[in-house]
Scaffold this motif. Structure first.
Motif, short mmCIF file in Angstrom:
data_model
loop_
_atom_site.label_atom_id
_atom_site.label_comp_id
_atom_site.label_asym_id
_atom_site.label_seq_id
_atom_site.Cartn_x
_atom_site.Cartn_y
_atom_site.Cartn_z
N UNK A 92 -13.86 7.63 13.28
CA UNK A 92 -13.19 8.64 12.47
C UNK A 92 -13.17 8.18 11.01
N UNK A 93 -12.96 9.13 10.11
CA UNK A 93 -12.91 8.82 8.68
C UNK A 93 -11.84 9.68 8.03
N UNK A 94 -11.17 9.13 7.03
CA UNK A 94 -10.10 9.85 6.33
C UNK A 94 -10.25 9.65 4.83
N UNK A 95 -9.98 10.69 4.06
CA UNK A 95 -10.02 10.61 2.60
C UNK A 95 -8.61 10.38 2.06
N UNK A 96 -8.54 9.63 0.96
CA UNK A 96 -7.24 9.41 0.33
C UNK A 96 -7.39 9.35 -1.18
N UNK A 97 -6.30 9.61 -1.86
CA UNK A 97 -6.26 9.60 -3.32
C UNK A 97 -4.97 8.90 -3.75
N UNK A 98 -5.11 7.84 -4.53
CA UNK A 98 -3.95 7.02 -4.89
C UNK A 98 -3.82 6.92 -6.40
N UNK A 99 -2.59 7.04 -6.89
CA UNK A 99 -2.32 6.86 -8.32
C UNK A 99 -0.85 6.54 -8.50
N UNK A 100 -0.51 6.14 -9.71
CA UNK A 100 0.86 5.76 -10.03
C UNK A 100 1.71 6.98 -10.36
N UNK A 101 2.97 6.91 -9.98
CA UNK A 101 3.89 8.01 -10.27
C UNK A 101 5.31 7.44 -10.34
N UNK A 102 6.23 8.30 -10.69
CA UNK A 102 7.65 7.92 -10.76
C UNK A 102 8.42 8.77 -9.75
N UNK A 211 4.28 5.60 -1.34
CA UNK A 211 4.78 6.89 -0.87
C UNK A 211 3.55 7.72 -0.48
N UNK A 212 3.58 8.32 0.71
CA UNK A 212 2.43 9.05 1.24
C UNK A 212 2.74 10.54 1.25
N UNK A 213 1.86 11.31 0.61
CA UNK A 213 1.98 12.77 0.61
C UNK A 213 0.64 13.35 1.08
N UNK A 214 0.54 14.68 1.13
CA UNK A 214 -0.71 15.29 1.55
C UNK A 214 -1.75 15.15 0.44
N UNK A 215 -3.02 15.14 0.83
CA UNK A 215 -4.10 15.00 -0.14
C UNK A 215 -4.13 16.19 -1.11
N UNK A 216 -3.84 17.38 -0.60
CA UNK A 216 -3.85 18.55 -1.47
C UNK A 216 -2.76 18.46 -2.53
N UNK A 217 -1.56 18.02 -2.13
CA UNK A 217 -0.47 17.86 -3.10
C UNK A 217 -0.79 16.77 -4.11
N UNK A 218 -1.44 15.70 -3.67
CA UNK A 218 -1.79 14.60 -4.58
C UNK A 218 -2.80 15.06 -5.63
N UNK A 219 -3.77 15.89 -5.22
CA UNK A 219 -4.74 16.39 -6.20
C UNK A 219 -4.08 17.28 -7.24
N UNK A 229 -11.76 11.85 -4.59
CA UNK A 229 -10.95 10.93 -3.78
C UNK A 229 -11.02 9.53 -4.38
N UNK A 230 -10.01 8.71 -4.05
CA UNK A 230 -10.03 7.30 -4.45
C UNK A 230 -10.83 6.46 -3.48
N UNK A 231 -10.84 6.90 -2.22
CA UNK A 231 -11.55 6.12 -1.21
C UNK A 231 -11.60 6.87 0.10
N UNK A 232 -12.37 6.29 1.03
CA UNK A 232 -12.50 6.85 2.38
C UNK A 232 -12.25 5.71 3.37
N UNK A 233 -11.29 5.90 4.26
CA UNK A 233 -10.99 4.92 5.28
C UNK A 233 -11.74 5.23 6.56
N UNK A 234 -12.19 4.19 7.25
CA UNK A 234 -13.02 4.36 8.44
C UNK A 234 -12.43 3.58 9.61
N UNK A 235 -12.40 4.21 10.75
CA UNK A 235 -12.02 3.54 12.00
C UNK A 235 -13.28 3.30 12.82
N UNK A 236 -13.40 2.07 13.33
CA UNK A 236 -14.57 1.68 14.09
C UNK A 236 -14.29 1.86 15.58
N UNK A 237 -15.31 2.28 16.33
CA UNK A 237 -15.18 2.38 17.78
C UNK A 237 -14.94 1.01 18.39
#
Length: 412
Positions: A92-102, A211-219, A229-237
Motif C-alpha cells: 500500500x502507499x499513502x500521500x502526505x503533506x507536512x508543514x509548520x503551523x501554529x 498534528x494530523x489532519x486530512x490531506x485535502x485540508x492541509x492543501x 505532496x511532501x512525500x509518499x509512504x509505502x508499506x511492504x508486503x
C-alpha cells in the motif's frame, strides 16, 4: 603443529611446583571469562534498545518513504502512484503533506508540524496501535475537519478528545500575496479542527510536535495544489525484502526522488546508537586487555618453572620456533577457554533476560518497558570471540618470544 598443542595442553593442566602459578592461571582465565561475558551482554543491550526504539518509529513511519531530493514538495500524480503501487513487494502507499503551523486552544498557543494524510495512512502505518485517547479520524467526508495530535502537544495545549470544547484553531502563513503590516492576522490562513484522538509514539519529537489532519485540508491550509505532496509512504508486503523493493523503486523513480528505508529516515539517531555501541565495545575491550595482562604473569612464571623442560626439548631436537609455539599455544588456550566459557555464560544470561526479564528498571511503572531490552546477534558473538583471541595472543606474544628465546639460547 599437533605436538606443540599437546605439550601446551599438558603444561596447562599439569600440577605446578608452586601453587601460586595455578592461582594466577585461574585468575587469568576468570578475567577473560568475565570480560567476554560483559562485552556480549552490553552489546546485546544496545541491540535491544536499537530494535525497541525502531519499533516505536515503526508505528508512525512507513517502511519506505519517498521524498523529493531538492525542494519541499513534488507532484504526487495518479501515474506516479500507479507505478509505486504496482511495484513487486508494495502492499500500500499513502500521500502526505507536512508543514509548520501554529495551534491555538483557548489562551494557549503552540507551534506544530501539521501533517495532512490521505485515507491510506492507517493502512501504511500502525497509528491505531499508538492511539491513546479517542479514535483516529477517517476523512471519507469532505467536511470532516477532525485531527489527531501527539499526547504531549495535547497536554501543552490543555485539550483532549474528551474535553467539553476540543476545537483547535490552526494558523498557517500565506505562501502567496503581500503581508499587511497594519493587520498581520490577514497574512495567515485560519482553520478550525476538532481533536478526535491523541497518539503516543513515545518519542518527544513526534508526541510534542505532530498534528494530523486530512490531506485535502492541509492543501487548503498551506496553499498547495490538489496533486502536490511532501512525500509518499509505502508499506511492504510481509514476504518481500525491503532492500529489494527499495532498489526497484529507485530504478523506476530516477534521481529526482529519494527512497529511504526506516534506518535512513532516522539516520542521525541510529548512527548515534551505533557509535555509542562501538564506544562501549572499545571501553570494555580495553578493560579486557588490562585483565589479559594476567596472562603475561602466568606465562612468565610457567616458562621459568619449565626452564629445564626447554633444555630437554632442545636436546631432543626441538627448534626454537617449536618451543615458542608450545608456550604461545598455552596462552591461547587460556584466552580461548575463557572466551568460550564467557560467551556461553553471556548467551545464557541474555536469553534469560530476553524471555523472563529478570533485571527490571527501577520504578518500572514510569517507563515504557518493565525490563531491560536485549537482543542476541550472532555477529556480536563472533566479534567478541575474535577480539578476545587477538587480545590474548598479543598478551602472550611478548613473554613467550622474550623469555623462551633467552632460555633456549642459554643452552649449549
Amino acid at each position: 603443529m599437533r605436538i606443540p598443542v599437546l605439550i601446551a595442553w599438558r603444561y596447562l593442566f599439569a600440577k605446578k611446583s608452586q601453587n601460586i602459578i595455578n592461582v594466577i592461571s585461574w585468575i587469568s582465565l576468570l578475567g577473560v571469562l568475565v570480560g567476554s561475558a560483559a562485552i556480549l551482554i552490553v552489546l546485546s543491550v544496545f541491540n535491544g534498545l536499537h530494535s525497541f526504539i525502531g519499533s516505536l518509529f515503526g508505528a508512525f513511519d512507513p517502511d519506505l518513504k519517498i521524498e523529493v531530493v531538492e525542494g519541499k514538495v513534488f507532484q504526487g500524480t495518479d501515474s506516479l502512484l500507479s507505478i509505486i503501487r504496482t511495484t513487486d513487494g508494495v502492499e500500500s502507499a499513502t500521500c502526505y503533506l507536512t508543514d509548520n503551523a501554529l495551534l491555538k486552544y483557548d489562551q494557549r498557543q503552540m507551534p506544530a508540524l501539521v501533517m495532512g494524510v490521505d485515507d491510506y495512512f492507517d493502512e501504511v502505518t500502525h497509528i491505531d496501535s499508538i492511539t491513546t485517547c479517542g479514535e483516529f479520524p477517517i476523512w471519507d467526508n469532505n467536511d470532516n475537519n477532525s485531527c489527531a495530535i501527539g499526547y504531549i502537544l495535547a497536554q501543552q495545549l490543555g485539550t483532549n478528545p474528551m474535553a467539553f470544547s476540543n476545537q483547535l484553531i490552526i494558523y498557517a502563513p500565506k505562501r502567496v500575496g503581500n503581508i499587511n503590516m497594519s493587520n498581520p492576522e490577514q497574512s495567515f490562513i485560519r482553520q478550525i479542527s476538532t481533536v478526535a484522538s491523541t497518539f503516543a509514539v513515545q518519542q518527544i519529537d513526534y508526541d510534542s510536535q505532530y498534528a494530523i489532519i486530512s490531506l485535502k485540508q492541509a492543501r487548503k491550509l498551506f496553499c498547495y495544489t490538489d496533486k502536490e505532496v511532501s512525500g509518499i509512504g509505502i508499506k511492504i508486503k510481509g514476504s518481500a525484502k525491503i532492500d529489494q523493493v527499495q532498489r526497484a523503486l529507485k530504478d523506476k523513480l530516477g534521481d529526482t526522488l529519494s527512497v529511504k528505508n526506516r534506518w535512513e529516515q532516522h539516520s542521525s539517531f541510529f548512527r548515534m546508537m551505533e557509535v555509542e555501541k562501538f564506544m562501549a565495545f572499545l571501553i570494555l575491550l580495553f578493560i579486557l586487555a588490562i585483565a589479559a595482562f594476567n596472562i603475561i604473569g602466568t606465562l612468565s612464571m610457567l616458562i621459568y618453572e619449565k626452564k629445564e623442560s626447554i633444555f630437554i626439548l632442545k636436546a631432543m631436537g626441538a627448534t626454537k620456533q617449536t618451543v615458542t609455539r608450545v608456550f604461545l599455544f598455552e596462552g591461547l588456550l587460556v584466552s580461548i577457554g575463557g572466551a568460550l566459557i564467557g560467551l556461553i555464560l553471556g548467551i545464557i544470561l541474555v536469553l534469560v533476560q530476553q524471555h523472563f526479564g529478570i533485571i527490571n528498571f527501577h520504578n518500572a511503572a514510569s517507563y515504557i518497558l518493565d525490563a531491560y531490552p536485549v537482543e542476541l546477534m550472532g555477529s556480536d558473538i563472533l566479534i567478541v570471540f575474535i577480539s578476545v583471541v587477538i587480545v590474548g595472543y598479543l598478551a602472550a606474544w611478548y613473554p613467550v618470544h622474550t623469555i623462551v628465546h633467552k632460555y633456549y639460547d642459554e643452552t649449549k
